[in-house]
Scaffold this motif. Structure first.
Motif, PDB file in Angstrom:
ATOM      1  N   PHE A 226       0.934  -1.305  -0.032  1.00  0.00           N
ATOM      2  CA  PHE A 226      -0.052   0.016   0.021  1.00  0.00           C
ATOM      3  C   PHE A 226       0.912   1.164  -0.143  1.00  0.00           C
ATOM      4  O   PHE A 226       1.901   1.580   0.908  1.00  0.00           O
ATOM      5  CB  PHE A 226      -0.874   0.013   1.101  1.00  0.00           C
ATOM      6  N   PHE A 227       0.387   2.222  -0.971  1.00  0.00           N
ATOM      7  CA  PHE A 227       0.973   3.570  -1.040  1.00  0.00           C
ATOM      8  C   PHE A 227       0.208   4.379   0.161  1.00  0.00           C
ATOM      9  O   PHE A 227      -1.103   4.358  -0.169  1.00  0.00           O
ATOM     10  CB  PHE A 227       1.041   3.976  -2.333  1.00  0.00           C
ATOM     11  N   GLU A 228       0.928   5.054   0.881  1.00  0.00           N
ATOM     12  CA  GLU A 228      -0.447   5.983   1.830  1.00  0.00           C
ATOM     13  C   GLU A 228      -0.317   7.537   1.197  1.00  0.00           C
ATOM     14  O   GLU A 228       0.696   7.974   0.980  1.00  0.00           O
ATOM     15  CB  GLU A 228       0.038   6.173   3.219  1.00  0.00           C
ATOM     16  N   ILE A 229      -1.649   7.731   0.683  1.00  0.00           N
ATOM     17  CA  ILE A 229      -1.877   8.912   0.114  1.00  0.00           C
ATOM     18  C   ILE A 229      -2.989   9.775   0.882  1.00  0.00           C
ATOM     19  O   ILE A 229      -3.927   9.437   0.793  1.00  0.00           O
ATOM     20  CB  ILE A 229      -2.185   9.028  -1.329  1.00  0.00           C
ATOM     21  N   PRO A 230      -2.397  10.379   1.800  1.00  0.00           N
ATOM     22  CA  PRO A 230      -3.502  11.013   2.958  1.00  0.00           C
ATOM     23  C   PRO A 230      -4.809  11.553   2.206  1.00  0.00           C
ATOM     24  O   PRO A 230      -5.947  11.767   2.893  1.00  0.00           O
ATOM     25  CB  PRO A 230      -2.721  12.055   3.868  1.00  0.00           C
ATOM     26  N   ASN A 231      -4.414  12.403   1.459  1.00  0.00           N
ATOM     27  CA  ASN A 231      -5.623  13.421   0.459  1.00  0.00           C
ATOM     28  C   ASN A 231      -6.299  12.329  -0.621  1.00  0.00           C
ATOM     29  O   ASN A 231      -6.792  12.931  -1.189  1.00  0.00           O
ATOM     30  CB  ASN A 231      -5.136  14.476  -0.031  1.00  0.00           C
ATOM     31  N   ALA A 232      -6.145  11.179  -0.765  1.00  0.00           N
ATOM     32  CA  ALA A 232      -6.852  10.381  -1.764  1.00  0.00           C
ATOM     33  C   ALA A 232      -8.225  10.440  -1.432  1.00  0.00           C
ATOM     34  O   ALA A 232      -8.749  10.352  -0.469  1.00  0.00           O
ATOM     35  CB  ALA A 232      -6.334   8.985  -1.684  1.00  0.00           C
ATOM     36  N   GLY A 233      -9.009  10.731  -2.705  1.00  0.00           N
ATOM     37  CA  GLY A 233     -10.313  10.784  -2.651  1.00  0.00           C
ATOM     38  C   GLY A 233     -11.162   9.286  -2.910  1.00  0.00           C
ATOM     39  O   GLY A 233     -10.325   8.371  -2.588  1.00  0.00           O
ATOM     40  N   THR A 234     -12.354   9.485  -2.903  1.00  0.00           N
ATOM     41  CA  THR A 234     -13.080   8.023  -2.826  1.00  0.00           C
ATOM     42  C   THR A 234     -12.835   7.496  -4.197  1.00  0.00           C
ATOM     43  O   THR A 234     -12.944   8.190  -5.323  1.00  0.00           O
ATOM     44  CB  THR A 234     -14.482   8.402  -2.676  1.00  0.00           C
ATOM     45  N   THR A 235     -12.577   6.142  -4.374  1.00  0.00           N
ATOM     46  CA  THR A 235     -12.829   5.528  -5.577  1.00  0.00           C
ATOM     47  C   THR A 235     -14.134   5.373  -6.021  1.00  0.00           C
ATOM     48  O   THR A 235     -15.089   4.994  -5.416  1.00  0.00           O
ATOM     49  CB  THR A 235     -12.084   3.945  -5.368  1.00  0.00           C
ATOM     50  N   HIS A 236     -13.985   5.696  -7.552  1.00  0.00           N
ATOM     51  CA  HIS A 236     -15.428   5.394  -8.005  1.00  0.00           C
ATOM     52  C   HIS A 236     -15.030   4.309  -9.093  1.00  0.00           C
ATOM     53  O   HIS A 236     -14.723   4.391 -10.230  1.00  0.00           O
ATOM     54  CB  HIS A 236     -15.729   6.663  -8.852  1.00  0.00           C
ATOM     55  N   PRO A 237     -15.835   3.141  -8.721  1.00  0.00           N
ATOM     56  CA  PRO A 237     -15.395   1.807  -9.647  1.00  0.00           C
ATOM     57  C   PRO A 237     -15.829   2.001 -10.871  1.00  0.00           C
ATOM     58  O   PRO A 237     -16.626   2.431 -11.498  1.00  0.00           O
ATOM     59  CB  PRO A 237     -16.027   0.637  -8.928  1.00  0.00           C
ATOM     60  N   GLY A 238     -15.057   1.346 -11.830  1.00  0.00           N
ATOM     61  CA  GLY A 238     -15.392   1.143 -13.326  1.00  0.00           C
ATOM     62  C   GLY A 238     -14.149   0.436 -13.980  1.00  0.00           C
ATOM     63  O   GLY A 238     -13.397  -0.289 -13.668  1.00  0.00           O
ATOM     64  N   VAL A 239     -14.377   0.680 -15.329  1.00  0.00           N
ATOM     65  CA  VAL A 239     -13.495  -0.027 -16.264  1.00  0.00           C
ATOM     66  C   VAL A 239     -11.948   0.702 -16.360  1.00  0.00           C
ATOM     67  O   VAL A 239     -11.871   1.536 -15.791  1.00  0.00           O
ATOM     68  CB  VAL A 239     -13.965  -0.089 -17.514  1.00  0.00           C
ATOM     69  N   GLY A 240     -11.045  -0.199 -16.912  1.00  0.00           N
ATOM     70  CA  GLY A 240      -9.656   0.201 -16.987  1.00  0.00           C
ATOM     71  C   GLY A 240      -9.081   0.134 -15.583  1.00  0.00           C
ATOM     72  O   GLY A 240      -8.139   1.149 -15.158  1.00  0.00           O
TER      73      GLY A 240
END
Length: 325
Positions: A61-75
């Motif tokens: 895991f990379f810690e990215i404190p300001n990472a937003g919510t994942t919106h699942p999809g293709v690719g």
């Protein structure tokens, strides 16, 4: 030149402390390396694995404190499998996940194997997969100090699921460029969608598969915390990795060239659907700069970052990973 199986999977977390708790205390994996992202030393890079961090067992895991919510999809690399020894172990895990209030779907079947689909606290899409019928790449060994019994614990990575809108370009990369072969398929759990295709390489089995899902109904994934950054495949050594670099260059596929990661050597490239693949060598391994008993307890930096230690340590939040003996 043969891909031996899955080497590691790297994902994104927004909180290293919560991530450490979930993967070591609840899932019982061993933190085998606490280091930093070599491309951005202001963030942690945490490696969870079997007792020694053997190739094919690492979820990082990379810690990215300001990472937003994942919106699942293709690719995307849309699901990561964690291997357990047998079907009986899944009964234990069903109870354990419920006990720890982990969101899961109970025991189901996927391509002839029993699995439990579940999500971590950041909605990382995971599944526990049974090695009951595995005759391919062997799993690793559960650490003796794991919070989970040795006969029930996680012994490595299983199939990675790739989700795409157009399968042909990814199939071409897997089968024409790499050394995967399609060995079967199984029904999608989403009504009206095509079967999921199963590709295998090397000695095959649970630790050497990629599952390809086609979804016409999803947008492009917007990654964030709880998403997967890349999947890495195993190659024997530096000599073989050099041959892969030459092969990519011969077909003019853009790539990173050889990258020194100290614990292994790497090569990165994207398939036409934008999925990031890495080829990584089996060695030298994680005991290069720490002894086996104390893996993951201190902040480990490759020699070429050692002169920046004070600056790096000042930029990251302390993370207590000392084991009480």
């Amino acid at each position: 030149m043969e891909i031996k199986g899955i080497h590691h999977v790297s994902a994104i977390t927004a909180n290293a402390k919560d991530n450490l708790h979930f993967y070591t205390e609840i899932l019982g994996m061993r933190l085998v390396k606490k280091t930093v992202n070599q491309d951005d030393t202001s963030m942690y890079h945490l490696f969870y694995a079997d007792e020694a961090g053997n190739p094919g067992t690492d979820l990082t895991f990379f810690e990215i404190p300001n990472a937003g919510t994942t919106h699942p999809g293709v690719g995307s690399i849309s699901s990561t499998s964690l291997r357990v020894p047998n079907d009986a172990a899944l009964e234990y895990w069903k109870q354990r996940l419920t006990e720890y209030h982990v969101d899961h779907d109970g025991i189901t079947e996927q391509g002839g194997r029993k699995v439990i689909h579940f999500r971590d606290h950041e909605k990382q899409r995971l599944n526990l997969i049974s090695d009951e019928t595995n005759i391919g790449v062997p799993g690793g060994k559960v650490w003796e100090h794991s919070t989970v019994p040795a006969d029930k614990g996680i012994i490595g990575l299983g199939p990675s699921r790739l989700t795409v809108r157009k399968p042909e370009p990814t199939i071409e990369v897997l089968t024409k460029l790499l050394t995967f072969q399609q060995i079967g398929s199984y029904p999608s759990d989403v009504e009206g969608q095509p079967d999921i295709l199963v590709f295998s390489t090397g000695d095959g089995g649970t630790g050497a598969e990629v599952h390809l899902e086609v979804r016409k109904d999803l947008p492009q994934e917007r990654p964030g915390r709880g998403s997967v950054h890349h999947v890495a495949f195993r190659v024997e050594d530096k000599e073989e990795l050099t041959k892969w670099k030459d092969r990519l260059e011969s077909i003019q596929l853009p790539n990173s060239g050889m990258v020194e990661r100290f614990y292994f050597r790497s090569l990165y490239f994207r398939d036409p659907n934008g999925i990031l693949f890495e080829l990584a060598t089996d060695g030298p391994g994680f005991a290069t700069d720490e002894d086996f008993e104390h893996l993951g307890e201190s902040l480990a930096l490759p020699p070429y970052f050692e002169n920046q230690r004070k600056k790096i340590e000042a930029a990251i939040e302390p993370l207590d990973t000392k084991r009480s003996h």
